[in-house]
Design a protein around this motif. Structure first.
Motif, PDB file in Angstrom:
ATOM      1  N   PHE A  85      72.109  -9.032  22.202  1.00 39.36           N
ATOM      2  CA  PHE A  85      72.435  -9.443  23.560  1.00 39.36           C
ATOM      3  C   PHE A  85      71.736  -8.599  24.636  1.00 39.36           C
ATOM      4  N   PRO A  86      71.791  -7.266  24.572  1.00 37.60           N
ATOM      5  CA  PRO A  86      71.078  -6.468  25.591  1.00 37.60           C
ATOM      6  C   PRO A  86      69.575  -6.722  25.602  1.00 37.60           C
ATOM      7  N   LEU A  87      68.989  -6.993  24.428  1.00 34.97           N
ATOM      8  CA  LEU A  87      67.549  -7.254  24.356  1.00 34.97           C
ATOM      9  C   LEU A  87      67.197  -8.561  25.059  1.00 34.97           C
ATOM     10  N   PHE A  88      67.983  -9.593  24.808  1.00 41.51           N
ATOM     11  CA  PHE A  88      67.756 -10.868  25.483  1.00 41.51           C
ATOM     12  C   PHE A  88      67.986 -10.728  26.990  1.00 41.51           C
ATOM     13  N   LEU A  89      69.008  -9.962  27.352  1.00 43.59           N
ATOM     14  CA  LEU A  89      69.315  -9.758  28.766  1.00 43.59           C
ATOM     15  C   LEU A  89      68.143  -9.069  29.475  1.00 43.59           C
ATOM     16  N   GLN A  90      67.582  -8.058  28.830  1.00 45.29           N
ATOM     17  CA  GLN A  90      66.437  -7.349  29.405  1.00 45.29           C
ATOM     18  C   GLN A  90      65.217  -8.267  29.494  1.00 45.29           C
ATOM     19  N   PHE A  91      65.030  -9.102  28.495  1.00 43.17           N
ATOM     20  CA  PHE A  91      63.901 -10.035  28.504  1.00 43.17           C
ATOM     21  C   PHE A  91      63.964 -10.961  29.713  1.00 43.17           C
ATOM     22  N   PHE A  92      65.127 -11.566  29.939  1.00 43.60           N
ATOM     23  CA  PHE A  92      65.266 -12.493  31.064  1.00 43.60           C
ATOM     24  C   PHE A  92      65.191 -11.767  32.410  1.00 43.60           C
ATOM     25  N   GLU A  93      65.646 -10.514  32.448  1.00 44.06           N
ATOM     26  CA  GLU A  93      65.561  -9.739  33.683  1.00 44.06           C
ATOM     27  C   GLU A  93      64.106  -9.451  34.062  1.00 44.06           C
TER      28      GLU A  93
END
Length: 284
Positions: A85-93
Motif C-alpha cells: 500500500f505505501p509503495l502504490f501510494l508513493q507511486f501515485f503521489e
C-alpha cells in the motif's frame, strides 16, 4: 494454487484502488480521512513528512505489533497490504499525470468513497487484512476484550478531530460522506454475486404453489409447519430463496393460483449450502 493466485490479484487490485483514491482524490481535494491515511495527512500538515512515508512507517510498526501479539498466520494475511500500500501510494503521489484531473471536492469524495470501499472489499474477499489501525483494534480486543468497532470508531474520531483543526466544516462533511460511501460499497462488494431474495408464502393452495416453484421456476423450497392464528387450523408455510430475476414470475404465478395468498419478500445478502455454495447432486 489457483485460489491463492486469485487472492493475491484481489489484494493488489484492492490496494491500487485505495492508494489511487487517497492520493489523487482525497489528498488532492483536502478531504479528511480516517485510519492510518488520516494520521499520515495530519503528520504531513504539521511536519511536512510525505504521506506515503508516514503511512509506511506506521504500517510497519503495526505489522510488527500484529506479529508479536496475533501470531504468524495473522501477520501473513496483512503482510502484502502492509508493504504494498505505501509503495502504490508513493507511486501515485509522484506521477503528475494522476493529479489535477478532478477539482470538484464533492464529486471527488463520492468517487473516492466508492473506490476505497471496493478496494477494501477485494482485500477482505481474499481473506486478507488491510492492516493499519485494524491491527491495533484486534490486539486490544484479544488482550482486554475491548470491542473492535469501539476502538476503530474512537481512533477514527480522534484522527478526524485532529484534521478538523486545519480543515473547514465543508471538508469535514466531505470526509463524512467518503466514510459513509466506503462502508456502503464495502458491504456491496463483499456480497456481490450472492444477493438473493427470500420468499415466505402462506396459502391454502400451498401444494400447487410448491409444485410451481419446484418445477416451473426450478427453485428449491422448504415447507414449515404452521398454525393459523384465528382458526387454529394446521397448515404449511413455503420458504424459498431465489435470484431477483425469478421474483416477478413467481409472484405472478402465485397470484394466479391464489390471489389471497400472503407473501413476504425480503432481501438476503448471502446464502450458502446445497444449491448455492455447493453443487446440487442428484441421488441416483
Amino acid at each position: 494454487m489457483k485460489q491463492k493466485i486469485l487472492n493475491i490479484i484481489y489484494i493488489f487490485i484492492g490496494n491500487i484502488l485505495i492508494s489511487f483514491s487517497i492520493s489523487t482524490l482525497v489528498l488532492e481535494n483536502n478531504i479528511i480521512a480516517g485510519g492510518v491515511s488520516g494520521i499520515g495527512i495530519v503528520i504531513n500538515h504539521y511536519f511536512s513528512l510525505p504521506v506515503s512515508l508516514s503511512v509506511g512507517i506506521i504500517n510497519v510498526i503495526l505489522f510488527i505489533l500484529g506479529f508479536l501479539f496475533m501470531g504468524k498466520v495473522f501477520a501473513m494475511t496483512t503482510l502484502v497490504s502492509t508493504f504494498v500500500f505505501p509503495l502504490f501510494l508513493q507511486f501515485f503521489e509522484n506521477q503528475s499525470f494522476f493529479h489535477g484531473y478532478l477539482k470538484d471536492p464533492l464529486l471527488s469524495c463520492v468517487i473516492a468513497g466508492c473506490l476505497i470501499g471496493i478496494g477494501i472489499g477485494f482485500i477482505l474477499k481474499a481473506n486478507a487484512s488491510t492492516g493499519g489501525v485494524d491491527i491495533l483494534a484486534l490486539i486490544l480486543n484479544k488482550k482486554w476484550n475491548v470491542p473492535v468497532y469501539i476502538v476503530l470508531n474512537v481512533l477514527d474520531l480522534i484522527v478526524l478531530l485532529l484534521q478538523f483543526t486545519f480543515n473547514d466544516t465543508t471538508h469535514v462533511i466531505y470526509g463524512i460522506i467518503t466514510v459513509v460511501l466506503t462502508s456502503f460499497m464495502l458491504n456491496k462488494t463483499l456480497t456481490s454475486g450472492t444477493s438473493l431474495v427470500q420468499i415466505v408464502i402462506m396459502s391454502d393452495e400451498y401444494q400447487r404453489i410448491k409444485e410451481m416453484i419446484l418445477h416451473d421456476e426450478d427453485a428449491g423450497i422448504t415447507l414449515l409447519a404452521s398454525e393459523k392464528g384465528y382458526t387454529q387450523e394446521k397448515s404449511q408455510l413455503i420458504l424459498s430463496v431465489v435470484p431477483y430475476r425469478k421474483l416477478p414470475s413467481i409472484k405472478t404465478k402465485i397470484n394466479q393460483i391464489d390471489p389471497q395468498a400472503f407473501v413476504i419478500v425480503s432481501h438476503i445478502d448471502e446464502v450458502g449450502g446445497n444449491g448455492f455454495t455447493y453443487e446440487t447432486r442428484k441421488i441416483v
